[in-house]
Enzyme design. Structure first.
Site, PDB file in Angstrom:
ATOM      1  N   THR A 135       0.817  -1.207   0.000  1.00 59.40           N
ATOM      2  CA  THR A 135       0.000   0.000   0.000  1.00 59.40           C
ATOM      3  C   THR A 135       0.851   1.258   0.000  1.00 59.40           C
ATOM      4  OG1 THR A 135      -1.573   1.271   1.369  1.00 59.40           O
ATOM      5  CG2 THR A 135      -0.086  -0.199   2.529  1.00 59.40           C
ATOM      6  N   ASP A 136       0.265   2.356  -0.468  1.00 59.49           N
ATOM      7  CA  ASP A 136       0.962   3.640  -0.409  1.00 59.49           C
ATOM      8  C   ASP A 136       0.999   4.216   1.010  1.00 59.49           C
ATOM      9  OD1 ASP A 136      -1.728   4.329  -0.165  1.00 59.49           O
ATOM     10  OD2 ASP A 136      -1.719   5.811  -1.769  1.00 59.49           O
ATOM     11  N   GLU A 137       0.228   3.643   1.925  1.00 56.67           N
ATOM     12  CA  GLU A 137       0.182   4.191   3.279  1.00 56.67           C
ATOM     13  C   GLU A 137       1.503   4.023   4.023  1.00 56.67           C
ATOM     14  OE1 GLU A 137      -3.351   3.831   5.612  1.00 56.67           O
ATOM     15  OE2 GLU A 137      -4.548   3.233   3.883  1.00 56.67           O
ATOM     16  N   TYR A 161      -1.777  -0.145  11.029  1.00 57.12           N
ATOM     17  CA  TYR A 161      -1.902  -0.842   9.742  1.00 57.12           C
ATOM     18  C   TYR A 161      -0.718  -0.528   8.841  1.00 57.12           C
ATOM     19  CZ  TYR A 161      -3.155  -1.310   4.831  1.00 57.12           C
ATOM     20  OH  TYR A 161      -3.122  -1.589   3.486  1.00 57.12           O
ATOM     21  N   LYS A 165       2.275  -3.054   7.407  1.00 57.27           N
ATOM     22  CA  LYS A 165       2.554  -3.275   5.990  1.00 57.27           C
ATOM     23  C   LYS A 165       3.983  -2.854   5.638  1.00 57.27           C
ATOM     24  CE  LYS A 165       0.432  -4.586   3.052  1.00 57.27           C
ATOM     25  NZ  LYS A 165       0.331  -5.987   2.515  1.00 57.27           N
TER      26      LYS A 165
END
Length: 357
Positions: A135-137, A161, A165
């Site tokens: 993810t870009d998060e 989260y 990741k």
């Protein structure tokens, strides 16, 4: 090796769309490994029942013995790792599940994949791929005028989260650099489309608006996301699997930056058009207390993927939102099947105690 791919988390939102996309154009078999938790729904793939190209195995990523047995039995040429706990709000209230699945589970999968890969003959070993979907998060938050995230952006996760990741990304990278495993990583922006679990922004707004319920918008609604239609994401993953350079990371974006409030307005307007009501659904919008550590803006620079592998998104958010609203309107039976008691309890827990402005 058999002409087979091993997909983790294939009953989830992105995973199930990927499997449907894959089998719509390929005769190659798919082994779907999924724990079938609240967000993993075997009904997403009910259309594949009786298709000998598709096998579903329920199991836990942390079960190394089961992973080892499946890899030795099915002999896949590639592993595509979608399985993850992925909802930021759930990670705030219960981070332990995110550490277990996203970090411990990824570690166990990498170890079993390495042992399997080590045992392949030279030709099969050269062809094998491990594609880690992220993810870009992991990159943190952007200011209004900051350049979009690139593959060189330093990691700065702000939620449990995102941190979990980021940890899984680092493991995948280390297994390439330390052990030479043929790893590829993709980091995507916010996905949307069919089969998305109703706790996420877009389906939550669609379903609440249909039922005349309040539309809870965090903070001032000005948080910006880059929206990626899920089938575009699936196409990008196929391209990276086929032609990606080993050890590389590829950012996947939709080239559709929009404020959350603007997305909610578009959903309201689409529903007013497709299912007219006495008053505009925009009147249902309620601003609620923002969540802790809420990243202000995400944006993806996907130029590397376009330049090196020839992929770019084909569906802009206005077109994709219409498709998504129409899909949910046509699949209310699916919606009811995933709205279990535990889901309703989660919605009440997350939104019920937030002050409304």
């Amino acid at each position: 090796m058999n002409p087979c791919i091993f997909v983790t988390g294939g009953a989830g939102f992105i995973g199930s769309n990927f499997i449907l996309n894959w089998l719509s154009t390929s005769s190659e078999k798919v082994l779907n490994f999924d724990l079938l938790t609240y967000a993993g729904n075997a009904q997403n793939l009910v259309s594949l029942e009786g298709d000998d190209r598709y096998t579903l195995v329920r199991g836990d990523l942390c079960d190394g013995d089961l992973l080892r047995e499946l890899l030795q039995t099915h002999r896949p040429r590639a592993i595509l790792h979608f399985a993850a706990e992925s909802h930021v709000d759930r990670s705030i209230t219960g981070p332990s599940a995110f550490i277990r699945t996203n970090i411990e589970g990824t570690f166990q999968l990498l170890e079993q994949a390495r042992a399997y890969w080590d045992g392949l003959n030279a030709e099969d070993k050269q062809q094998f791929r491990f594609l880690h979907v992220s993810t870009d998060e992991v990159y943190g938050s952007l200011g209004p005028d900051d350049p979009a995230f690139s593959e060189e952006t330093p990691y700065a996760p702000n939620s449990p989260y995102a941190a979990s990741k980021a940890g899984s990304d680092h493991l995948a990278r280390a297994w390439f650099h330390t052990y030479g495993m043929p790893v590829l990583t993709t980091n995507c922006s916010n996905n949307y489309g069919p089969y998305q679990f109703p706790e996420k922004l877009i389906p939550l707004m669609i379903l609440n608006a249909l039922e005349g319920k309040p539309l809870p918008v965090y903070g001032d609604g000005q948080n910006v996301r880059d929206w990626l239609y899920v089938t575009d994401h699936c196409d990008a993953i196929r391209v990276v699997l086929e032609r990606g350079k080993l050890g590389e990371t590829y950012n996947v974006g939709g080239n559709s930056e929009r404020k959350n409030l603007d997305i909610v307005h578009q959903i309201c307007d689409l529903l007013d058009e497709l299912r007219p009501a006495a008053t505009s659904r925009r009147e249902l919008i309620r601003y609620v207390t923002d969540r802790p550590g809420h990243d202000r803006r995400y944006a993806i620079n996907a130029s590397k993927l376009r330049r090196e592998l020839g992929w770019s998104p084909t569906i802009q958010v206005e077109q994709g939102l219409r498709r998504t609203v129409e899909w949910y309107l046509a699949h209310m039976d699916w919606v009811e099947s995933v709205r279990t008691g535990s889901y309703r309890e989660w919605i009440e827990q997350n939104y019920g105690n937030r002050s409304i402005g």
